[in-house]
Design a protein around this motif. Sequence first.
Motif, short mmCIF file in Angstrom:
data_model
loop_
_atom_site.label_atom_id
_atom_site.label_comp_id
_atom_site.label_asym_id
_atom_site.label_seq_id
_atom_site.Cartn_x
_atom_site.Cartn_y
_atom_site.Cartn_z
N LEU A 82 0.80 -1.27 -0.08
CA LEU A 82 0.18 0.04 -0.03
C LEU A 82 0.88 1.13 0.04
CD1 LEU A 82 -2.90 -1.06 2.59
CD2 LEU A 82 -2.83 -1.26 0.04
N GLN A 83 2.04 1.23 0.59
CA GLN A 83 2.88 2.33 0.64
C GLN A 83 3.48 2.85 -0.63
OE1 GLN A 83 5.74 0.92 3.45
NE2 GLN A 83 4.65 1.85 5.23
N THR A 84 3.37 1.84 -1.91
CA THR A 84 3.85 2.20 -2.87
C THR A 84 2.82 3.05 -4.12
OG1 THR A 84 3.02 0.22 -4.06
CG2 THR A 84 5.14 0.03 -3.13
N TYR A 85 1.29 3.35 -3.43
CA TYR A 85 0.43 4.11 -3.93
C TYR A 85 0.52 5.50 -3.63
CZ TYR A 85 -1.45 -0.66 -5.67
OH TYR A 85 -1.74 -1.70 -6.05
N PRO A 86 0.38 6.56 -4.28
CA PRO A 86 0.15 8.05 -3.98
C PRO A 86 -0.98 8.22 -3.12
CG PRO A 86 -0.36 7.49 -6.40
CD PRO A 86 0.11 6.21 -5.89
N LEU A 113 0.23 6.26 6.37
CA LEU A 113 -0.58 6.38 5.43
C LEU A 113 -2.05 7.03 5.42
CD1 LEU A 113 -0.32 2.48 4.25
CD2 LEU A 113 0.65 4.62 3.02
N LEU A 114 -2.10 7.33 6.82
CA LEU A 114 -3.69 7.61 6.85
C LEU A 114 -3.89 8.93 6.15
CD1 LEU A 114 -6.54 7.41 8.30
CD2 LEU A 114 -5.51 8.64 10.27
N LEU A 218 -18.89 -8.37 -5.34
CA LEU A 218 -18.95 -7.02 -5.25
C LEU A 218 -17.36 -6.48 -4.75
CD1 LEU A 218 -22.00 -6.13 -3.39
CD2 LEU A 218 -21.58 -5.55 -5.50
N PHE A 219 -16.85 -7.39 -4.06
CA PHE A 219 -15.30 -7.01 -3.34
C PHE A 219 -14.54 -7.10 -4.65
CE2 PHE A 219 -16.98 -8.92 0.79
CZ PHE A 219 -17.70 -7.80 1.00
N HIS A 220 -14.53 -8.20 -5.64
CA HIS A 220 -13.93 -8.52 -6.39
C HIS A 220 -13.64 -7.26 -7.53
CE1 HIS A 220 -12.21 -10.29 -10.40
NE2 HIS A 220 -11.38 -11.25 -9.60
N GLU A 221 -15.22 -6.83 -7.69
CA GLU A 221 -15.37 -5.93 -8.90
C GLU A 221 -14.72 -4.49 -8.19
OE1 GLU A 221 -18.96 -3.38 -10.91
OE2 GLU A 221 -19.62 -5.36 -9.88
N SER A 222 -14.72 -4.30 -6.90
CA SER A 222 -14.40 -3.21 -6.41
C SER A 222 -12.63 -2.94 -6.10
CB SER A 222 -14.72 -2.79 -5.12
OG SER A 222 -14.19 -1.80 -4.15
N LEU A 223 -12.02 -4.15 -6.21
CA LEU A 223 -10.65 -4.20 -5.95
C LEU A 223 -9.86 -3.52 -7.26
CD1 LEU A 223 -10.09 -6.92 -3.59
CD2 LEU A 223 -9.61 -4.88 -3.10
N CYS A 224 -9.00 -2.96 -7.06
CA CYS A 224 -7.97 -2.53 -8.20
C CYS A 224 -7.15 -3.93 -8.49
CB CYS A 224 -7.23 -1.62 -7.69
SG CYS A 224 -5.83 -1.65 -6.61
N HIS A 225 -6.39 -3.75 -9.72
CA HIS A 225 -5.34 -4.62 -9.83
C HIS A 225 -4.67 -5.10 -8.65
CE1 HIS A 225 -2.78 -7.25 -12.29
NE2 HIS A 225 -1.97 -6.47 -12.02
N ARG A 226 -4.71 -6.42 -8.53
CA ARG A 226 -3.72 -7.11 -7.34
C ARG A 226 -4.25 -6.34 -6.07
NH1 ARG A 226 -2.35 -11.76 -7.35
NH2 ARG A 226 -0.20 -11.45 -6.49
N GLY A 227 -5.39 -5.94 -5.64
CA GLY A 227 -6.07 -5.37 -4.47
C GLY A 227 -6.01 -6.50 -3.43
N PHE A 228 -6.29 -6.10 -2.06
CA PHE A 228 -6.37 -7.08 -1.22
C PHE A 228 -7.82 -7.13 -0.53
CE2 PHE A 228 -2.02 -5.31 -1.34
CZ PHE A 228 -1.13 -6.36 -1.13
N LEU A 229 -7.97 -8.44 -0.08
CA LEU A 229 -9.27 -8.78 0.68
C LEU A 229 -9.12 -9.34 1.94
CD1 LEU A 229 -12.43 -9.01 0.75
CD2 LEU A 229 -12.23 -11.29 -0.50
N GLY A 230 -9.67 -8.99 3.06
CA GLY A 230 -9.47 -9.47 4.40
C GLY A 230 -10.91 -9.93 4.88
N LEU A 231 -10.77 -11.01 5.29
CA LEU A 231 -12.23 -11.82 5.88
C LEU A 231 -12.12 -12.30 7.13
CD1 LEU A 231 -13.03 -14.23 3.05
CD2 LEU A 231 -13.86 -11.91 3.19
#
Length: 259
Positions: A82-86, A113-114, A218-231
Amino acid sequence: MEAIYLRYSYDFRDYTGASQKRRVLYALQQLNLPHISALQERVLRDAALFGELLQYLTIPVSEMFRDPPYFLALREQVVPVLQTYPSLKIWIAGCSTGEEAYSMAILLREEGLLSRTQIYATDINPTSLEKARQGIFPLEAIRSYTTNYQRSGGRRAFSDYYTAAYDAARFDPSLCADVIFADHSLATDSVFAETHLVSCRNVLIYFNRSLQDRALGLFHESLCHRGFLGLGSKESIDFSAYAQRFDTLARAERIYRKV
């Protein structure tokens, strides 16, 4: 449940039967009604009573830094990416009364990051959302929250983040200055933003398989390329319609990455 959906547009029809039964029977007891038909008659005629019933149907129970290994894994394995994103967008689905939103905000502040993160914290319960906006939690819970925070890799004294008064702890409002608390239903609503991380914990366990698949979609559609999902700790994408669309990053902590 069909009547509630037609009257109020809250859709519980695909929640698991056992969960529905427990909640409805508990509501009968709390509302002092003799049987379900009496509950149905009153709820369909009285919107205020439906608001009260909603508190029993959704069970707004949470805690800060719940399942500390999850937050530790976020720090160690997700934050470096996440730190690699502006700029970042994070979706906390089923935020309840806000404990996870504040936990996430604390973690992000400590990781620098906040200030560049927009957090969407959503739920279907307006009473829970209002409590979340206030950021006031019972003082009696702070001891366990502090232990959770420490075990999750916290870098400061937990007391730095709240002010205690009477029987409550009020958390620093600046933590959630950029949090949008909003109504959103995983059963009926659509995706509203592209996100880098979706955290939806201890929600899917109350859904049947078809609704679980809808939420994961919905989560898959929302996430960007290589985004993360926590359950949640008792949840998994295994055997779902989306099992092949996520890589497992941390199996024990239920953190996945979009393929």
